[in-house]
Design a protein around this motif. Structure first.
Motif, PDB file in Angstrom:
ATOM      1  N   TRP A   1      23.102  20.979  31.320  1.00 19.17           N
ATOM      2  CA  TRP A   1      24.202  20.514  30.521  1.00 19.17           C
ATOM      3  C   TRP A   1      23.751  20.177  29.061  1.00 19.17           C
ATOM      4  CZ3 TRP A   1      25.263  15.713  28.787  1.00 19.17           C
ATOM      5  CH2 TRP A   1      26.744  15.325  28.174  1.00 19.17           C
ATOM      6  N   ARG A   2      22.804  19.722  28.760  1.00 20.17           N
ATOM      7  CA  ARG A   2      22.609  18.960  27.778  1.00 20.17           C
ATOM      8  C   ARG A   2      22.159  20.333  26.758  1.00 20.17           C
ATOM      9  NH1 ARG A   2      18.293  14.075  29.413  1.00 20.17           N
ATOM     10  NH2 ARG A   2      19.925  12.618  29.569  1.00 20.17           N
ATOM     11  N   SER A   3      21.379  21.214  27.290  1.00 16.60           N
ATOM     12  CA  SER A   3      21.020  22.135  26.192  1.00 16.60           C
ATOM     13  C   SER A   3      21.980  23.328  26.064  1.00 16.60           C
ATOM     14  CB  SER A   3      19.801  23.168  27.297  1.00 16.60           C
ATOM     15  OG  SER A   3      20.179  23.608  28.275  1.00 16.60           O
TER      16      SER A   3
ATOM     17  N   ARG B   1      26.962  21.075  26.768  1.00 13.11           N
ATOM     18  CA  ARG B   1      27.507  19.791  26.360  1.00 13.11           C
ATOM     19  C   ARG B   1      28.781  19.747  25.482  1.00 13.11           C
ATOM     20  NH1 ARG B   1      24.597  15.065  24.765  1.00 13.11           N
ATOM     21  NH2 ARG B   1      22.582  16.012  25.138  1.00 13.11           N
ATOM     22  N   ASP B   2      28.747  20.835  24.792  1.00 12.55           N
ATOM     23  CA  ASP B   2      30.095  20.951  23.906  1.00 12.55           C
ATOM     24  C   ASP B   2      31.374  21.488  24.381  1.00 12.55           C
ATOM     25  OD1 ASP B   2      28.673  20.172  21.597  1.00 12.55           O
ATOM     26  OD2 ASP B   2      27.870  22.062  21.287  1.00 12.55           O
TER      27      ASP B   2
ATOM     28  N   ASP C   1      32.340  17.952  30.154  1.00  8.33           N
ATOM     29  CA  ASP C   1      31.933  16.592  30.357  1.00  8.33           C
ATOM     30  C   ASP C   1      31.046  16.527  31.755  1.00  8.33           C
ATOM     31  OD1 ASP C   1      32.815  15.728  28.159  1.00  8.33           O
ATOM     32  OD2 ASP C   1      34.863  14.931  29.137  1.00  8.33           O
ATOM     33  N   LEU C   2      30.278  15.699  31.960  1.00  4.40           N
ATOM     34  CA  LEU C   2      29.368  15.745  33.201  1.00  4.40           C
ATOM     35  C   LEU C   2      29.370  14.216  33.759  1.00  4.40           C
ATOM     36  CD1 LEU C   2      27.331  16.884  34.989  1.00  4.40           C
ATOM     37  CD2 LEU C   2      25.648  16.270  33.721  1.00  4.40           C
TER      38      LEU C   2
ATOM     39  N   GLU D   1      25.529   8.705  27.808  1.00  2.27           N
ATOM     40  CA  GLU D   1      25.458   9.537  26.435  1.00  2.27           C
ATOM     41  C   GLU D   1      26.737  10.156  26.160  1.00  2.27           C
ATOM     42  OE1 GLU D   1      23.170  13.484  26.612  1.00  2.27           O
ATOM     43  OE2 GLU D   1      22.211  11.733  27.840  1.00  2.27           O
TER      44      GLU D   1
ATOM     45  N   GLY E   1      29.775  12.291  26.402  1.00  2.00           N
ATOM     46  CA  GLY E   1      30.073  13.441  27.377  1.00  2.00           C
ATOM     47  C   GLY E   1      29.581  12.923  28.588  1.00  2.00           C
ATOM     48  N   LEU E   2      28.715  12.225  29.117  1.00  2.00           N
ATOM     49  CA  LEU E   2      28.006  11.805  30.148  1.00  2.00           C
ATOM     50  C   LEU E   2      28.363  10.470  30.830  1.00  2.00           C
ATOM     51  CD1 LEU E   2      25.900  12.544  32.555  1.00  2.00           C
ATOM     52  CD2 LEU E   2      24.134  11.599  31.077  1.00  2.00           C
TER      53      LEU E   2
END
Length: 702
Positions: free
Chosen positions: A548-550, A553-554, A557-558, A569, A571-572
């Motif tokens: 998700w981070r890589s 993310r854009d 959401d997670l 952080e 979106g998380l």
């Protein structure tokens, strides 16, 4: 008859009716009660209650009790006799010698308990029934307190079919009659029923001996009438072929435990004894069954035993009420097993055909942790048998608790989830009707243990568990497997179970969305991907987070629902305080759009079902039962959970297509509702338990 002053005498000539109609069945058949002398003795009167137009194949005999000879506590014997007559049974009550309803009553006379005359009377009743074509084996003998002792004594002599003993506190067959002289020797005033002010040396010595003597010595004293240990009498009833149910109020139960009845039961049950110990709840003890609630509980037990007698005689039951099956649900309590048992608790809450009691395994103590610890050097090669040692430690603790519970009685059958809960407990499984539900077997689990990686030695090392696992599976009446691959393993040569002894049970879940309308998810909202797993690393959560981070993310959401510490952080969102059974789960799932569960070790995870029933498409790894839970391309996407690119590709597909998410979510909900509803799973388990009880031999040979 003289008044208290002694200066007035009245002569009475009562009109005695020896036959009367005392009730009518719904079909109009009269219930008739008759009084007659037994074998010509005017001092022994027999009260029979029967349906006039029926012939009887069996009998219920209510034993006389202290100062309530033929009517029982607050007329309980009268009411029960009239209630249970018919359906092939006739009920009998009788006035024992010196009881006061028949014969001469002398001034100052007391009802002598355990008298030789009353013992003779009780046996004479059985002989009288035999003269009527009612064999002792077709009788149920019921008694309270001294009447319970008499019921047991006469049942042994006559080899009766069944006894139901209420308020049993005198257990030794060596029993001196309780006469005035006997009471006076103990310091009692027979007129005022006042106990002795001081205890005799023998009375003071008994509690000390109870604590210090080994059970065998305490039992030997009981055989001589010195103590009231229950074991010898229960054993004699068993050897005489008498089915025995002992009903204890809290007051009686305290006495049963104090006299080391539990220790005697343990010994008997190891030899196959299956007599019942029923606990009657009462806030004030009520040994005499005077409270309406305890008396009604007693009448219910009498109805149950009367119907059980009818069943053994090949007669239909007539009361339309059956005692619920009392099953002990033993939970290995590993992984998602706690969630399964919570769902079963909900499913059983509204049922009246089963009384489910749950025994959940606990974590190991210090010694257990040492015994199951990895062995340096060997652990790296998976040669230290740590998984097996850990399971045996776990099972040993469960076996101990199960044995203790069974020794108290009141359990008809056992349900194990899973067989690993009872490794080494084959003897228990053989002596109690048992059904096992399992989501996997040892040979399959060996390659998906979350805390160690398989090696080239794992396959051979895993076979060390077979001598422990296979006997438990083989001893069970039936095994319910949660997935087709598990069915195949159980019926393979490795485990060797007959296909007839294994069934497929897709274990269901509980959710409000099993009946509730699915939440509305606007197609244009920013999607949320949810992960549900206690451990991030073991369940694939770490891989998902990095993916998700890589890459995502854009676009989404997670939401991580886990016990691990993960910093939030943008979106998380992280939820760390959710435990099994917490209904906040359904709100969290309703606010999500995609479930991603890339675990490569889980065989039948509840998380994918919980997400699917909430209307989420599921991304998961195709291990164990998951391909049956998630239909690839229909209710979700199955990908290699160890491949980040495959996981990202599946997420990209669903994030980009709201219509696909909706279609898969609706299909997933329908799939779970049809195949994974815990209510249907509970039905299957209860039916299997009933079949196990019906197929089980009623009593092992003593």
């Amino acid at each position: 008859m003289a008044d208290r002053a002694g200066d007035t005498t009245l002569t009475l000539h009562p009109l005695i009716r020896r036959r009367a109609v005392v009730g009518v069945l719904p079909d109009g058949s009269p219930i008739v009660e008759e009084i007659e002398s037994v074998r010509g003795s005017s001092d022994l009167q027999l009260f029979s209650t029967r349906v006039e137009v029926e012939s009887a194949l069996g009998a219920v005999v209510f034993q006389s009790t202290a100062l309530e000879p033929a009517w029982g506590p607050t007329r309980a014997w009268v009411d029960s006799a009239r209630e249970n007559a018919g359906g092939g049974l006739v009920c009998f009550r009788f006035d024992k010698a010196g009881g006061g309803e028949a014969g001469t009553v002398d001034g100052g006379e007391i009802a002598v308990l355990y008298s030789h005359e009353s013992r003779r009377d009780a046996h004479e009743v059985f002989l009288a029934l035999a003269d009527r074509g009612l064999p002792s084996s077709a009788t149920l003998s019921v008694g309270l307190c001294s009447g319970a002792w008499m019921a047991a004594e006469s049942a042994i002599r006559a080899r009766a079919g069944t006894v139901l003993l209420f308020g049993m506190i005198q257990w030794s067959r060596v029993r001196e009659p309780v006469t005035r002289e006997f009471l006076s020797a103990l310091g009692y005033d027979a007129e005022n029923v006042s106990p002795a002010a001081t205890k005799s040396a023998r009375t003071r010595l008994k509690p000390l001996l109870r604590r210090l003597l080994p059970y065998s010595a305490w039992e030997a004293l009981g055989r001589r009438g010195i103590t009231q240990v229950p074991g010898p009498l229960l054993g004699e009833l068993w050897r005489a072929g008498v089915r025995t149910t002992v009903a204890l109020t809290p007051q009686d139960d305290d006495h049963f435990v104090a006299q080391r009845g539990d220790a005697g039961l343990r010994r008997l049950r190891r030899r196959g004894y299956r007599g019942r110990i029923e606990r009657i709840p009462s806030p004030q003890g009520d040994h005499d069954l005077y409270r309406p609630d305890t008396r009604e509980a007693a009448r219910r037990l009498i109805r149950e035993e009367a119907d059980a007698l009818r069943s053994r005689l090949g007669l239909p039951t007539v009361r339309g009420e059956h005692r619920p099956l009392r099953a002990l649900f033993v939970n290995e309590n590993i992984g998602g097993h706690a969630t399964v048992h919570l769902a079963l608790r909900r499913a059983f809450a509204d049922r009246d055909d089963i009384a489910a009691e749950f025994l959940d395994a606990e974590g190991p103590g210090i010694v257990g942790k040492v015994l199951r610890a990895p062995v340096p050097g060997l652990a790296r090669a998976d040669l230290d048998l740590q998984p097996l040692r850990g399971q045996l430690v776990h099972s040993w603790a469960i076996n101990k608790r199960v044995r203790q519970r069974l020794n108290r009685g009141d359990i008809d059958a056992i349900h194990l989830y899973t067989q690993n809960a009872m490794l080494g407990g084959t003897r228990i499984v053989r002596r109690v009707p048992t059904v096992i539900t399992t989501d996997s077997v040892g040979l399959r689990n060996a390659f998906s243990i979350p805390y160690r990686s398989p090696t080239r030695f794992t396959r051979k090392a895993s076979r060390a568990a077979l001598p422990f696992e296979r006997p438990v599976l083989d001893a069970a009446h039936h095994v319910l497997a949660n997935a087709l691959p598990v069915v195949e393993s159980l019926t393979s040569p490795d485990y060797g179970l007959s296909p007839d002894s294994v069934s497929l049970l897709r274990m269901g879940i509980w959710s409000p969305f099993l009946t509730k309308e699915l939440p509305k998810r606007p197609p244009d909202r920013r999607p949320t991907v949810v992960f549900l797993g206690t451990s991030m690393d073991r369940k694939g959560g770490t891989l998902l987070l990095e993916a998700w981070r890589s890459c995502l993310r854009d676009r989404a959401d997670l939401l991580l629902i886990t016990l691990d510490a993960v910093a939030e952080e943008p979106g998380l969102r992280v939820v760390r305080d959710l435990r099994p059974g917490d209904d906040r789960l359904w709100e969290l799932l309703a606010g999500s759009d995609i479930m991603c569960f890339p675990s490569i070790i889980d065989q039948a995870p509840n998380a994918v079902l919980e997400a699917a029933v909430a209307g989420l498409p599921v991304i998961a790894h195709p291990a164990g039962a998951i391909p049956e839970m998630v239909i690839d391309g229909v209710t979700g996407l199955l990908v290699d959970g160890s491949d980040p690119r495959a996981v990202v590709g599946a997420l990209d597909t669903l994030i980009s297509d709201p219509g696909m998410r909706r279609r898969m979510g609706e299909a997933g909900c329908a799939h779970v509702r049809e195949h994974y509803n815990i209510v249907r799973s509970a039905d299957t388990i209860v039916c299997a338990l009933h079949r196990a009880v019906d197929a089980f031999p009623e009593e092992c040979e003593p």
